[in-house]
Motif scaffolding. Structure first.
Motif, PDB file in Angstrom:
ATOM      1  N   ALA A 136       0.842  -1.194   0.000  1.00  0.00           N
ATOM      2  CA  ALA A 136       0.000   0.000   0.000  1.00  0.00           C
ATOM      3  C   ALA A 136       0.878   1.245   0.000  1.00  0.00           C
ATOM      4  N   GLU A 137       0.332   2.320  -0.551  1.00  0.00           N
ATOM      5  CA  GLU A 137       1.120   3.544  -0.632  1.00  0.00           C
ATOM      6  C   GLU A 137       1.261   4.238   0.713  1.00  0.00           C
ATOM      7  N   GLY A 192      -9.715   3.567   2.031  1.00  0.00           N
ATOM      8  CA  GLY A 192      -8.738   4.575   1.650  1.00  0.00           C
ATOM      9  C   GLY A 192      -8.396   4.588   0.182  1.00  0.00           C
ATOM     10  N   ALA A 193      -9.219   3.964  -0.674  1.00  0.00           N
ATOM     11  CA  ALA A 193      -8.969   3.998  -2.112  1.00  0.00           C
ATOM     12  C   ALA A 193      -9.128   5.428  -2.623  1.00  0.00           C
ATOM     13  N   PRO A 194      -8.291   5.864  -3.571  1.00  0.00           N
ATOM     14  CA  PRO A 194      -8.414   7.240  -4.081  1.00  0.00           C
ATOM     15  C   PRO A 194      -9.704   7.434  -4.861  1.00  0.00           C
ATOM     16  N   ALA A 195     -10.362   8.558  -4.655  1.00  0.00           N
ATOM     17  CA  ALA A 195     -11.612   8.854  -5.350  1.00  0.00           C
ATOM     18  C   ALA A 195     -11.379   8.908  -6.847  1.00  0.00           C
ATOM     19  N   GLY A 219     -15.354   5.895   2.759  1.00  0.00           N
ATOM     20  CA  GLY A 219     -15.695   4.664   3.441  1.00  0.00           C
ATOM     21  C   GLY A 219     -14.953   3.478   2.867  1.00  0.00           C
ATOM     22  N   VAL A 220     -15.679   2.356   2.704  1.00  0.00           N
ATOM     23  CA  VAL A 220     -15.098   1.120   2.201  1.00  0.00           C
ATOM     24  C   VAL A 220     -15.655   0.846   0.810  1.00  0.00           C
ATOM     25  N   VAL A 252      -4.367   3.268   3.473  1.00  0.00           N
ATOM     26  CA  VAL A 252      -4.973   2.309   2.548  1.00  0.00           C
ATOM     27  C   VAL A 252      -4.893   0.911   3.159  1.00  0.00           C
ATOM     28  N   SER A 253      -6.061   0.250   3.279  1.00  0.00           N
ATOM     29  CA  SER A 253      -6.125  -1.120   3.773  1.00  0.00           C
ATOM     30  C   SER A 253      -6.899  -1.971   2.771  1.00  0.00           C
TER      31      SER A 253
END
Length: 507
Positions: free
Chosen positions: A388-389, A429-432, A454-455, A393-394
């Motif tokens: 992960a960066e 935590g994924a980028p929009a 969120g998730v 981010v999980s």
């Protein structure tokens, strides 16, 4: 005293790369001009190395009895060169009276091109060098002409000896091999870091503080071609931070991390791929309890790209530092090997050296039974990990069959060939505006857009007949189509195997 090495050098096959050995520097007869104001003895050697010089040039130095400090300084000329031509770059290190044999015990330090001088005493040494006894005998200043200009490489080496009683030796303290941890859990780490003990600009204390700020549970100090920093980490470990030891073995044909080796382990680097010697040192790394991890295999700097193959690798550093095109190439090569049935678990590390390099960008997140050296290395070796960066981010990724049996990262699910298998991806935590991608040996077979809130979830159904593995990628939005966006995270694969359903009476 001056000596011209071009008139006194001899070509010597050393068991490492072919090397020049220069004329011996002796302090047996001190003249007035050889003594400094504080009574130290000094000699200066000048010479020029031609283009095509061997990888290593050894300058023998005869140390008499009673030396309390050895000091070496060097300089070399950097003439202008034509466009597209490499100029001069000269590394330096030291071997003691035990000699320069490949993999031998004589190593006393290496600073590459990061320092112009160093000292060694019984009780202390310049970072990158090993403190200890200065026994009488022939020592060797090691010069490494990394690149040589068409005009040649003119250099000067000055050796200074200070005599007198030595201070008592200092026993190094090493970090503990276990931290408190959270039992069987996911732990975040950065396993490729540099400090002032090689060519970094940060102290171990500063790196440890940055690791904690980045949300890491473990780190590994991996200095270029030296283990001298192993004793500098103990005071910076704690219940919240496990510190592993290692080395970045920097050859002329690529770099490899000796990751998680026993304290005080030195791994030699003086060989090229054509000499077929790497297997020996891979075995040494494993005997010392470590993992063999080729670093930044597609890097474009001179001597950085990995050319020894991956047959001896326990893992591979697919993502190194901020995501760049060479990481994308490394990812594609790693995925191609997966499709051929060759699984080398992937890692990601920062390779941070100095500001503004960010510790923990990226980081490897590993499922381990506890926060210990042995458990972390076991998880990495098995591929129970993702990259992960940042700690923001999980990723949770599993494959589940129709009976509810599941397999996670690095594991294998065995099912009938046409039985539906659900790939389930959950990302925090994924980028929009980015993408969540499911990748098999056939390529990217499912893509969904991330919301950045969120998730984010993806469910996709496949079969073992259709996919031999599935892995996940989390990407930033595309900026240069048709190339995909930069990675925010990616996982090791989950494998699928199928068993044919047998009719009664068949075998």
């Amino acid at each position: 005293m001056g000596m011209t090495d071009t008139t006194r050098r001899a070509l010597l096959m050393t068991g490492a790369a072919t090397a020049f050995t220069l004329g011996t520097v002796s302090f047996a007869h001190a003249a007035d001009g050889d003594t400094t104001a504080d009574g130290a003895l000094t000699r200066t050697v000048r010479g020029t190395l031609p283009p095509g010089s061997p990888d290593f040039v050894y300058l023998p130095v005869e140390l008499p009895h009673g030396v309390r400090e050895l000091h070496v300084a060097y300089a070399y000329e950097r003439p202008a060169v034509p466009a597209g031509t490499q100029g001069n770059a000269l590394d330096i290190g030291l071997f003691d009276q035990r000699g320069t044999a490949l993999g031998g015990n004589g190593f006393r330090g290496w600073s590459g091109g990061a320092r112009k001088e160093f000292f060694v005493r019984t009780d202390d040494a310049t970072p990158g060098y090993v403190a200890g006894p200065l026994r009488a005998g022939t020592w060797y200043v090691a010069l490494g002409p990394y690149t040589v200009a068409p005009q040649g490489l003119a250099y000067t080496v000055t050796i200074t000896l200070r005599l007198g009683p030595s201070a008592p030796a200092v026993r190094p303290a090493y970090p503990p091999e276990r931290a408190r941890g959270r039992g069987r859990n996911w732990y975040r780490g950065d396993c490729h870091l540099h400090t002032v003990y090689s060519d970094g600009r940060r102290t171990p204390a500063e790196v440890a503080a940055l690791a904690r700020a980045a949300g890491l549970d473990f780190l590994a100090g991996t200095e270029h071609n030296t283990h001298a920093g192993h004793g500098a980490w103990a005071e910076h470990a704690g219940d919240d931070l496990l510190i592993l030891l290692g080395e970045e073995v920097t050859t002329r044909n690529g770099h490899v991390l000796a990751l998680g080796t026993a304290p005080g382990t030195f791994v030699d680097w003086r060989y090229r791929a054509r000499e077929n010697r790497f297997g020996r040192f891979a075995r040494e790394i494993r005997r010392a309890g470590g993992l063999v991890v080729p670093a930044h295999p597609q890097a474009t700097c001179i001597g950085c790209a990995w050319k020894f193959g991956f047959g001896d690798a326990d893992a591979v550093e697919v993502w190194n530092g901020p995501y760049t095109p060479d990481d994308e190439v490394a990812l594609a090569g790693w995925d191609g090997a997966l499709a051929q049935g060759r699984f080398t678990p992937a890692m990601g590390n920062s390779d941070a050296h100095r500001d503004p390099d960010r510790v923990g960008t990226p980081q490897t997140v590993v499922l381990a039974d506890e926060l210990s050296r042995a458990a972390i290395l076991d998880g990495l070796r098995a591929g129970r990990s993702y990259v992960a960066e940042s700690s923001a981010v999980s990723v949770d990724f599993t494959l589940t069959d129709a009976q509810g049996r599941s397999a996670g990262l690095g594991e294998r699910l065995v099912v009938p060939p046409d039985e539906p298998v659900t790939a389930r991806l959950r990302v925090t935590g994924a980028p929009a505006g980015g993408s969540l991608r499911l990748v098999t040996d056939q390529g990217v077979l499912h893509t969904a857009q991330s919301t950045g809130t969120g998730v984010d979830s993806v469910d996709w159904t496949t079969t073992a007949a259709y996919a031999t593995y599935v892995r996940a990628e989390v990407r930033h939005p595309v900026t240069a189509p048709p190339l995909p966006g930069a990675l925010a995270a990616f996982t090791n694969p989950v494998f699928l195997s199928f068993v044919e359903e047998l009719t009664p009476g068949t075998r």
